[in-house]
Motif scaffolding. Structure first.
Motif, PDB file in Angstrom:
ATOM      1  N   LYS A 182     -22.544  95.280  34.151  1.00 20.59           N
ATOM      2  CA  LYS A 182     -21.407  94.800  34.651  1.00 20.59           C
ATOM      3  C   LYS A 182     -20.174  94.619  33.795  1.00 20.59           C
ATOM      4  O   LYS A 182     -19.007  94.700  34.127  1.00 20.59           O
ATOM      5  CB  LYS A 182     -21.864  93.583  35.498  1.00 20.59           C
ATOM      6  CG  LYS A 182     -20.876  93.144  36.745  1.00 20.59           C
ATOM      7  CD  LYS A 182     -21.586  92.141  37.545  1.00 20.59           C
ATOM      8  CE  LYS A 182     -21.395  90.650  37.365  1.00 20.59           C
ATOM      9  NZ  LYS A 182     -20.565  89.953  36.303  1.00 20.59           N
ATOM     10  N   ASP A 183     -20.563  93.873  32.842  1.00 21.90           N
ATOM     11  CA  ASP A 183     -19.432  93.215  31.794  1.00 21.90           C
ATOM     12  C   ASP A 183     -19.079  94.557  30.833  1.00 21.90           C
ATOM     13  O   ASP A 183     -17.857  94.409  30.322  1.00 21.90           O
ATOM     14  CB  ASP A 183     -19.791  92.190  30.745  1.00 21.90           C
ATOM     15  CG  ASP A 183     -20.042  90.787  31.641  1.00 21.90           C
ATOM     16  OD1 ASP A 183     -19.326  90.853  32.544  1.00 21.90           O
ATOM     17  OD2 ASP A 183     -20.959  90.192  31.177  1.00 21.90           O
ATOM     18  N   GLU A 189     -10.491  99.825  37.917  1.00 22.10           N
ATOM     19  CA  GLU A 189      -9.685  98.881  37.034  1.00 22.10           C
ATOM     20  C   GLU A 189     -10.249  97.869  36.510  1.00 22.10           C
ATOM     21  O   GLU A 189     -11.478  97.546  36.712  1.00 22.10           O
ATOM     22  CB  GLU A 189      -8.346  98.445  37.900  1.00 22.10           C
ATOM     23  CG  GLU A 189      -9.263  97.474  39.146  1.00 22.10           C
ATOM     24  CD  GLU A 189      -7.911  96.762  40.082  1.00 22.10           C
ATOM     25  OE1 GLU A 189      -6.646  97.138  39.814  1.00 22.10           O
ATOM     26  OE2 GLU A 189      -8.210  96.128  40.628  1.00 22.10           O
ATOM     27  N   TRP A 190      -9.704  96.952  35.263  1.00 26.35           N
ATOM     28  CA  TRP A 190     -10.420  96.064  34.810  1.00 26.35           C
ATOM     29  C   TRP A 190     -10.967  94.750  35.619  1.00 26.35           C
ATOM     30  O   TRP A 190     -10.295  94.385  36.594  1.00 26.35           O
ATOM     31  CB  TRP A 190      -9.563  95.517  33.655  1.00 26.35           C
ATOM     32  CG  TRP A 190     -10.255  94.355  32.864  1.00 26.35           C
ATOM     33  CD1 TRP A 190     -10.512  93.047  32.981  1.00 26.35           C
ATOM     34  CD2 TRP A 190     -10.813  94.829  31.455  1.00 26.35           C
ATOM     35  NE1 TRP A 190     -11.548  92.542  32.188  1.00 26.35           N
ATOM     36  CE2 TRP A 190     -11.650  93.570  31.005  1.00 26.35           C
ATOM     37  CE3 TRP A 190     -10.856  95.887  30.935  1.00 26.35           C
ATOM     38  CZ2 TRP A 190     -12.216  93.602  30.001  1.00 26.35           C
ATOM     39  CZ3 TRP A 190     -11.473  95.812  29.397  1.00 26.35           C
ATOM     40  CH2 TRP A 190     -12.218  94.717  29.145  1.00 26.35           C
TER      41      TRP A 190
END
Ligand SMILES: Cc1cc2nc3c(=O)[nH]c(=O)nc-3n(C[C@H](O)[C@H](O)[C@H](O)COP(=O)(O)O)c2cc1C
Length: 190
Positions: A182-183, A189-190
């Protein structure tokens, strides 16, 4: 070996058995390492391959290496070759200028080639590791010892051989754990 298993089996290894690496295995690994992508197909990466015991000892001392792998590989990269390539007609910008180089592509390229070494090693039943910078890393000393031309920069030392898992001490950094997927990924998009 299946690609997924090869990737997952790769580890930075720091202890090796004394058994030499068969010539054919080494040749196959280096041939695959040459298939790295490079900016403008500059092909600015080259390796110094060291198997001679006395030579290995000298490099180990220079780099303060703890492992005594039967093969040491010194990836070297030439920024000049990339600049020359990007001054060729198909790459040069109007006004006769090179691109601005916001990212030094030569380090990207050498990393790609090293990854091929790491994976090809696993595929051959071997292991490799990037030299821990326990001591100082002085590219100038390595360059002098190995006669590397001035415009090539040795980026470190890779150890290659049969892994000695009984003696290998994995990096304490591994305790950090792998970041979550997930990270790692930002979708759309960010
Ligand atoms: C550029 C680079 C420098 C590294 N320097 C060291 C180091 O100085 N000492 C060390 O023990 N490991 C070093 N490592 C290995 C990392 O600690 C290791 O890749 C990380 O802990 C993940 O473990 P793995 O590669 O076995 O999956 C380095 C790796 C890279 C890519």
């Amino acid at each position: 070996m299946d690609f997924t298993r090869t990737v997952l089996a790769r580890r930075m290894i720091r202890a090796f058995k004394p058994n030499p690496v068969p010539r054919e295995k080494l040749k196959r690994i280096l041939s695959l390492a040459q298939h790295y992508p490079s900016a403008g197909y500059s092909q600015e990466v080259t390796y110094v391959v060291i198997t001679n015991k006395e030579k290995r000892e000298k490099v180990r001392k220079l780099r303060d290496l703890r492992s005594d792998a039967p093969v040491l590989l010194i990836p070297c990269v030439s920024e000049n070759i990339v600049h020359d390539r990007y001054r060729e007609p198909d790459k040069i910008r109007s006004g006769g200028k090179e691109i601005d180089w916001p990212i030094p592509f030569w380090y990207f390229d050498v990393g790609c080639s090293c990854m091929l070494i790491f994976l090809a090693a696993v595929n051959e039943g071997l292991a490799a590791g990037f030299a821990g910078s326990v001591g100082i890393f002085n590219p100038g000393l390595l360059r002098k010892e190995l006669g590397i031309p001035e415009h090539y920069e040795p980026v470190g030392v890779l150890s290659l051989g049969y892994p000695d898992f009984g003696k290998d001490i994995p990096s304490p950094s591994l305790k950090r754990g792998r970041r979550s997927l997930k990270d790692f990924i930002h979708r759309e998009e960010w």
